[in-house]
Each structure stands twice: as structure tokens, then as C-alpha cells.
Design a protein around this motif. Structure first.
Motif, PDB file in Angstrom:
ATOM      1  N   UNK A   1       3.408  14.497  -1.932  1.00 13.26           N
ATOM      2  CA  UNK A   1       2.723  14.642  -0.646  1.00 13.26           C
ATOM      3  C   UNK A   1       2.399  13.284  -0.049  1.00 13.26           C
ATOM      4  N   UNK A   2       1.911  12.366  -0.916  1.00 15.31           N
ATOM      5  CA  UNK A   2       1.552  11.054  -0.389  1.00 15.31           C
ATOM      6  C   UNK A   2       2.793  10.322   0.114  1.00 15.31           C
ATOM      7  N   UNK A   3       3.940  10.549  -0.544  1.00 22.80           N
ATOM      8  CA  UNK A   3       5.162   9.887  -0.070  1.00 22.80           C
ATOM      9  C   UNK A   3       5.623  10.471   1.260  1.00 22.80           C
ATOM     10  N   UNK A   4       5.417  11.782   1.450  1.00 29.32           N
ATOM     11  CA  UNK A   4       5.708  12.367   2.770  1.00 29.32           C
ATOM     12  C   UNK A   4       4.800  11.727   3.818  1.00 29.32           C
ATOM     13  N   UNK A   5       3.527  11.555   3.457  1.00 26.62           N
ATOM     14  CA  UNK A   5       2.577  10.956   4.397  1.00 26.62           C
ATOM     15  C   UNK A   5       3.003   9.538   4.775  1.00 26.62           C
TER      16      UNK A   5
ATOM     17  N   UNK B   1       2.485   5.922 -10.055  1.00 25.99           N
ATOM     18  CA  UNK B   1       3.633   5.035 -10.167  1.00 25.99           C
ATOM     19  C   UNK B   1       4.629   5.223  -9.034  1.00 25.99           C
ATOM     20  N   UNK B   2       4.968   6.494  -8.742  1.00 23.55           N
ATOM     21  CA  UNK B   2       5.999   6.759  -7.735  1.00 23.55           C
ATOM     22  C   UNK B   2       5.559   6.336  -6.342  1.00 23.55           C
ATOM     23  N   UNK B   3       4.253   6.431  -6.074  1.00 28.96           N
ATOM     24  CA  UNK B   3       3.756   6.022  -4.761  1.00 28.96           C
ATOM     25  C   UNK B   3       3.745   4.495  -4.665  1.00 28.96           C
ATOM     26  N   UNK B   4       3.281   3.866  -5.732  1.00 25.82           N
ATOM     27  CA  UNK B   4       3.250   2.396  -5.737  1.00 25.82           C
ATOM     28  C   UNK B   4       4.662   1.821  -5.612  1.00 25.82           C
ATOM     29  N   UNK B   5       5.607   2.511  -6.210  1.00 26.06           N
ATOM     30  CA  UNK B   5       7.003   2.060  -6.133  1.00 26.06           C
ATOM     31  C   UNK B   5       7.465   2.042  -4.667  1.00 26.06           C
ATOM     32  N   UNK B   6       7.119   3.086  -3.929  1.00 22.48           N
ATOM     33  CA  UNK B   6       7.498   3.157  -2.512  1.00 22.48           C
ATOM     34  C   UNK B   6       6.857   2.015  -1.724  1.00 22.48           C
ATOM     35  N   UNK B   7       5.575   1.753  -2.002  1.00 26.43           N
ATOM     36  CA  UNK B   7       4.884   0.684  -1.280  1.00 26.43           C
ATOM     37  C   UNK B   7       5.507  -0.677  -1.620  1.00 26.43           C
ATOM     38  N   UNK B   8       5.848  -0.835  -2.886  1.00 25.14           N
ATOM     39  CA  UNK B   8       6.481  -2.071  -3.339  1.00 25.14           C
ATOM     40  C   UNK B   8       7.802  -2.292  -2.589  1.00 25.14           C
ATOM     41  N   UNK B   9       8.561  -1.206  -2.461  1.00 24.45           N
ATOM     42  CA  UNK B   9       9.837  -1.316  -1.752  1.00 24.45           C
ATOM     43  C   UNK B   9       9.633  -1.647  -0.278  1.00 24.45           C
ATOM     44  N   UNK B  10       8.562  -1.092   0.291  1.00 22.57           N
ATOM     45  CA  UNK B  10       8.251  -1.403   1.692  1.00 22.57           C
ATOM     46  C   UNK B  10       7.923  -2.882   1.838  1.00 22.57           C
ATOM     47  N   UNK B  11       7.204  -3.404   0.857  1.00 25.69           N
ATOM     48  CA  UNK B  11       6.833  -4.819   0.900  1.00 25.69           C
ATOM     49  C   UNK B  11       8.082  -5.690   0.911  1.00 25.69           C
ATOM     50  N   UNK B  12       9.084  -5.247   0.167  1.00 26.58           N
ATOM     51  CA  UNK B  12      10.328  -6.021   0.123  1.00 26.58           C
ATOM     52  C   UNK B  12      11.072  -6.013   1.453  1.00 26.58           C
TER      53      UNK B  12
ATOM     54  N   UNK C   1      12.676  10.163   4.571  1.00 28.61           N
ATOM     55  CA  UNK C   1      12.353  10.943   3.375  1.00 28.61           C
ATOM     56  C   UNK C   1      13.250  10.529   2.211  1.00 28.61           C
ATOM     57  N   UNK C   2      14.457  10.172   2.567  1.00 25.82           N
ATOM     58  CA  UNK C   2      15.373   9.668   1.558  1.00 25.82           C
ATOM     59  C   UNK C   2      14.818   8.382   0.951  1.00 25.82           C
ATOM     60  N   UNK C   3      14.300   7.537   1.826  1.00 29.82           N
ATOM     61  CA  UNK C   3      13.780   6.242   1.406  1.00 29.82           C
ATOM     62  C   UNK C   3      12.591   6.389   0.472  1.00 29.82           C
ATOM     63  N   UNK C   4      11.775   7.420   0.669  1.00 30.04           N
ATOM     64  CA  UNK C   4      10.635   7.611  -0.239  1.00 30.04           C
ATOM     65  C   UNK C   4      11.015   8.536  -1.397  1.00 30.04           C
ATOM     66  N   UNK C   5      12.334   8.776  -1.537  1.00 28.71           N
ATOM     67  CA  UNK C   5      12.824   9.524  -2.699  1.00 28.71           C
ATOM     68  C   UNK C   5      12.606  11.021  -2.626  1.00 28.71           C
ATOM     69  N   UNK C   6      12.606  11.578  -1.408  1.00 25.25           N
ATOM     70  CA  UNK C   6      12.326  13.010  -1.300  1.00 25.25           C
ATOM     71  C   UNK C   6      13.434  13.781  -0.587  1.00 25.25           C
ATOM     72  N   UNK C   7      14.666  13.299  -0.710  1.00 25.46           N
ATOM     73  CA  UNK C   7      15.744  14.003   0.001  1.00 25.46           C
ATOM     74  C   UNK C   7      15.905  15.437  -0.502  1.00 25.46           C
ATOM     75  N   UNK C   8      15.465  15.687  -1.726  1.00 16.23           N
ATOM     76  CA  UNK C   8      15.579  17.047  -2.278  1.00 16.23           C
ATOM     77  C   UNK C   8      14.494  17.985  -1.754  1.00 16.23           C
TER      78      UNK C   8
END
Ligand SMILES: Nc1ncnc2c1ncn2[C@@H]1O[C@H](COP(=O)(O)OP(=O)(O)OP(=O)(O)O)[C@@H](O)[C@H]1O
Ligand SMILES: [Mg+2]
Lengths: 235, 260
Positions: free
Chosen positions: B161-165, B192-203, B140-147
Motif C-alpha cells: 500500500x505504501x508503495x502505491x502511495x 525493507x521493500x519501501x526503503x528500497x523504493x525510496x533508495x532507488x528514487x534517491x538514485x 507501479x512497475x517502478x515500485x515493484x507492483x506490476x502484478x
């Protein structure tokens, strides 16, 4: 006749109403869940016909789902006839048909109530279960949960939340229905009160209403509390 | 060795043929985008690859295991299908979070149920649970949802929600992670925030298959792009080849819709 005597008699009678209520709830809820599964059964023994034949009749036969058919017929019969009649049938039918008369009128009442309420509950459960979006089941599947895990950990808690209002309704009706036991001379509260009526005293009969009102008042508060408690999430 | 191989996949619903012999394969760490017009069978393809739909015929190989082969059997046995579903992850267009669980519990539920099957579960219950909790928190931290760990889905925005998913799917460490239009149910400012997570996963070299209508995102994040049309893979190549210099007339027509 003293207030004490009347109060004692009515309270004793209401004890029986409470017993019928409790036993019905405890048996009809699991039984109703079972019936609801039956009424959603997809078991089709002749499904293979669909693939090997194009004939209309055989295709119709291939759609036949026996478990669903049996349970839905059961629900139709139980909901379609009066509970009072069902109590009579449970009490007399075993003796007339199989020469195995039921000894206890109380047992007959409990069986009739359990079966009757299982049918009503099953429809509420079915509605609740079928109302859970397909996406929830699919999410469980792709997360590798078993069918049982998906049902008990994901689906059932959501069903519970959804069915509280209709279940509350049905359970309040059950409280009042328990007085139907009177038709086979089970001495529930109204029957007790009628004994006083025969002696010229009408107030006891009217006061039975207070017992039902108080009991249902408590139930209403309980369901309100439960609904609030599950209000922490939507969906 | 390919991590995912799809051979001659067909799928019909009654008389409508949706997939008409789909072929492609991908390597570990690759990011593959699938584009194509509405109704071309992209969702159906992902559903077949995640065992949510039984294909009519064909073969699917995940990480060297033949998880589906219509020649061998119509439908794999339950246990095999479960293992297949565990080896893949799917992020839905509509999130499908479990509403009665907090973000953290959504991520932890499947792994903790799975842990019960470990032979050492009874002995190390506490420790295993502790590890799963840490893993879920880290995700959850990695997808920016530690809060937002203790919030319920109804208290989160669509993007959250999509980042939790996504975190929930990652918790089972899938070999391939599939996304079905992960941002199309979101308001534009939340994509944007969801695409950012996917982009980071790609890396991080996560193997991913992304069905998307976000052409710029596909161009930037993918190693390869597939264009699907009427149940067939019409074009398969680098983002440049497919998105900038498409060979096929249908691909050009499809991309033309996005330039307007
Ligand atoms: N369960 C189903 N039963 C019957 N037909 C279906 C079913 N699911 C999908 N289809 C049909 O299959 C075709 C492909 O649908 P699919 O959802 O795979 O397209 P898609 O490429 O994902 O489109 P979109 O971009 O709109 O999401 C459509 O014509 C659709 O009507
Ligand atoms: Mg789709």
C-alpha cells in the motif's frame, strides 16, 4: 363484492402509496444532502472576534455558526414532531397564515413527506460524511484535487457504501409511512380498504399488509444486492 | 538556486507553540532526512510545507515561487494553494489510499482529473488517457507492483500500500517529495521493500525530504540530515556530522536512545 373489484381498488390505492414513495425518495435525497451540508457548515461571521478579544461573551458569539444553527434546529423540529402533524400543518398553515390555501391534498402530503424524510436522511448523510477519515480529504488535497473533485470522486462513493444499511432501514419505514396520507383523505391503499370495511368486509383491510410485505421484500432484496455489489472493497 | 526554502516558520495550535522559527533550504536533487524526538514538530513542519496546516508566520519558497509568506497574506488564495500542493508531494505515515479504487486507479485519479484542465483535453482525450495509463503502469512497475495493479488497497499488504502511495505521489511529478515516517506503520519485515523504493528514487535524483526514525537508513540515503528539537532545527549537516559526530548535547542524547 367480487375479488376483482377489491383487488382493483386496493391496487389503485397502492399506486398512490408508490407515487408518494417515489416522489419522496427523488426529492428528499438531494434535499437531505443539502441539509447535511448546512448542518456541517463552518461559516462563522463573527469569527474575527476570537482574535481581537478575550472577553468570554464575545468569544462565545464568535463561535456562532448561523447556517449550522438553522439547519440543526430545522432537523430537531422535524424529527421531534409527528409526521402526521406535519401533514396537517402543510395542508392548513398556508391558508390560515397567508390566505393562500393549498388546493391539493396530495401536494401537501408530498411536501410534508419530502421535508420530513430530508431531515432524517440528512442525519444519515452527515454521519456518513463525517465518518470518512480526515486522511482521505488530506490525500485529495495534497494531490491537488478541488473540493468538488474530492467530494464526488473520493468521499461520496465511500459514504454511499457506509450509509446503505441505515438508508435501507429508513426507506423501508418510508414505504409504511406512505399510508399516513390517509389522515388528509388521500385515497391510498388503507383508505381504499376501509371503504370495504364500512360495507362489512374486513379481509381487504387485512390484505393491504400483503402489498407492503411484497414491496418491502423486494426492497430488502435490492439493498442486500447493493451491499454485496459494494463489498469488493473495505473502508 | 534552492528548490525549497523555509524561512522563520512558526506554527502554534492555540497556545501551544509547535514550530518556533524553522529555517532550512535544500538544493534540487538533494535528499534531506529530518530526525527528532516525538513531539518535536516534524509532522507539523511537513503539514505546513504541504499546505495542510496554515503556519502562524514565516515564508516558504518552492522552486523559486513564494508559495507562502505571512507578511503578504495569512493564507494564499485557493488556486495558488492548489498549485503549491501540486508542486509538492506527500507520502503519509498511514498511506491514505482511496479504498474504492484499484492500485492503478489510485495512481491515475489525480492526474486524469488534472488533465481535464488542459486546453487540448477535449481534442486529444483518448490519447491523453492512454499516456496517463502508461505512466501509471510504469510508476507501479517502478515500485515493484506490476502484478498488483488491479488489486484494491484492502487486498495489499502495508508495504505494498505504501508503495502505491509513493507511485500516486510521483504521478504528479512533484518538485519535492515529502515522506512522513513512511515505514513506521509497517511490520519490520515490510519496511525493507519501501526503503528500497525510496533508495532507488534517491538514485534518480528525486528531491526528497524524509522524516524518519530509521537512523541507518537516514545515514545511508541522505545527503543531509536535520535534527529537530522542540520546534527548532538544532543541527543541520551531512549524515556524518549530525549522526556520527553531533555537536549538540540534545542530538547526542537523542541518538543515544537508538544505540541501546
Ligand atoms: N492539530 C493539533 N492541535 C493541537 N496540537 C497539535 C496538533 N497537531 C500537533 N500538535 C502538537 O504539536 C506537537 C508536535 O507534534 P508533531 O506531530 O508535529 O510531532 P512529531 O515530531 O511529528 O512527533 P512524532 O515523532 O511522534 O510523529 C505535539 O506536542 C502535538 O501535541
Ligand atoms: Mg510525526
Amino acid at each position: 363484492m367480487s375479488f376483482q373489484t377489491v383487488f382493483q381498488s386496493l391496487t389503485e390505492g397502492f399506486g398512490l402509496n408508490c407515487l408518494i414513495f417515489a416522489v419522496t425518495l427523488i426529492t428528499a435525497i438531494p434535499l437531505g444532502l443539502l441539509v447535511s451540508f448546512g448542518s456541517m457548515s463552518k461559516f462563522r461571521p463573527f469569527k474575527f472576534l476570537e482574535r481581537i478579544s478575550t472577553s468570554k461573551i464575545l468569544r462565545a458569539i464568535s463561535k456562532f455558526a448561523p447556517i449550522r444553527w438553522i439547519t440543526r434546529t430545522f432537523v430537531w423540529v422535524i424529527r421531534g414532531t409527528p409526521l402526521m402533524l406535519q401533514i396537517f400543518v402543510v395542508l392548513y398553515a398556508p391558508g390560515l397564515l397567508f390566505e393562500m390555501p393549498l388546493r391539493s391534498r396530495e401536494t401537501a402530503v408530498l411536501i410534508a413527506f419530502a421535508v420530513n424524510y430530508a431531515a432524517y436522511f440528512s442525519e444519515i448523510f452527515r454521519g456518513g460524511i463525517e465518518g470518512i477519515p480526515r486522511g482521505q480529504h488530506e490525500a485529495c488535497q495534497v494531490l491537488g484535487m478541488t473540493k468538488a473533485q474530492a467530494f464526488f470522486r473520493v468521499v461520496l462513493p465511500q459514504v454511499v457504501k457506509r450509509i446503505i444499511p441505515p438508508m435501507g432501514n429508513e426507506i423501508i419505514t418510508l414505504v409504511k409511512d406512505t399510508s399516513l396520507a390517509r389522515v388528509v383523505a388521500v385515497t391510498e391503499i388503507i383508505m381504499c380498504a376501509e371503504r370495504f370495511t364500512k360495507q362489512g368486509l374486513i379481509t381487504p383491510l387485512f390484505s393491504t399488509g400483503i402489498y407492503f410485505l411484497v414491496f418491502n421484500g423486494v426492497l430488502t432484496l435490492f439493498f442486500g444486492w447493493l451491499e454485496k455489489k459494494l463489498d469488493y472493497y473495505k473502508g | 538556486m534552492a528548490i525549497l526554502e523555509v524561512n522563520n516558520l512558526y506554527k502554534s495550535f492555540g497556545k501551544t507553540e509547535v514550530l518556533k522559527g524553522v529555517n532550512f533550504s535544500m538544493e534540487q536533487g538533494e535528499v534531506l532526512s529530518i530526525i527528532g524526538s516525538s513531539g518535536s514538530g516534524k509532522t507539523t513542519l511537513l503539514r505546513c510545507l504541504n499546505a495542510l496546516e496554515v503556519p502562524t508566520s514565516g515564508q516558504i519558497i518552492v522552486g523559486g515561487d513564494v508559495v507562502y509568506d505571512s507578511v503578504v497574506q495569512k493564507k494564499p488564495p485557493k488556486e495558488d494553494q492548489r498549485r503549491w500542493q501540486l508542486s509538492c508531494g506527500l507520502v503519509f505515515q498511514s498511506f491514505n489510499l482511496f479504498p474504492q479504487y484499484s492500485a492503478l486507479d489510485n495512481v491515475m485519479l489525480a492526474p486524469s482529473l488534472l488533465a481535464k484542465e488542459r486546453p487540448d483535453y477535449k481534442a486529444n482525450k483518448k490519447q491523453i488517457h492512454e499516456e496517463l495509463l502508461e505512466q501509471a503502469q510504469a510508476l507501479l512497475n517502478r515500485v515493484g507492483l506490476s502484478e498488483k495493479m488491479n488489486n484494491y488497497p484492502c487486498e495489499l499488504s502495508g508495504g505494498q500500500q505504501q508503495r502505491v502511495a509513493i507511485a500516486r505521489a510521483l504521478a504528479l511529478s512533484p518538485k519535492v517529495l515529502f515522506f512522513d515516517e513512511p515505514t513506521s506503520a509497517l511490520d519490520p519485515e515490510l519496511t525493507f521493500e519501501v526503503l528500497k523504493v525510496i533508495r532507488e528514487l534517491a538514485e534518480t535524483n528525486m528531491t526528497m525530504v524524509i522524516v524518519t526514525h530509521e537512523m541507518n537508513f537516514a545515514k545511508e540515503v541522505s545527503d543531509r540530515v536535520i535534527f529537530m528539537d522542540e520546534g527548532l532545527v538544532l543541527e543541520d549537516g551531512s549524515p556524518e556530522e549530525v549522526l556520527v559526530n553531533p555537536k549538540n548535547e540534545r542530538t547526542r542524547a537523542f541518538l543515544g536512545n537508538f544505540q541501546k
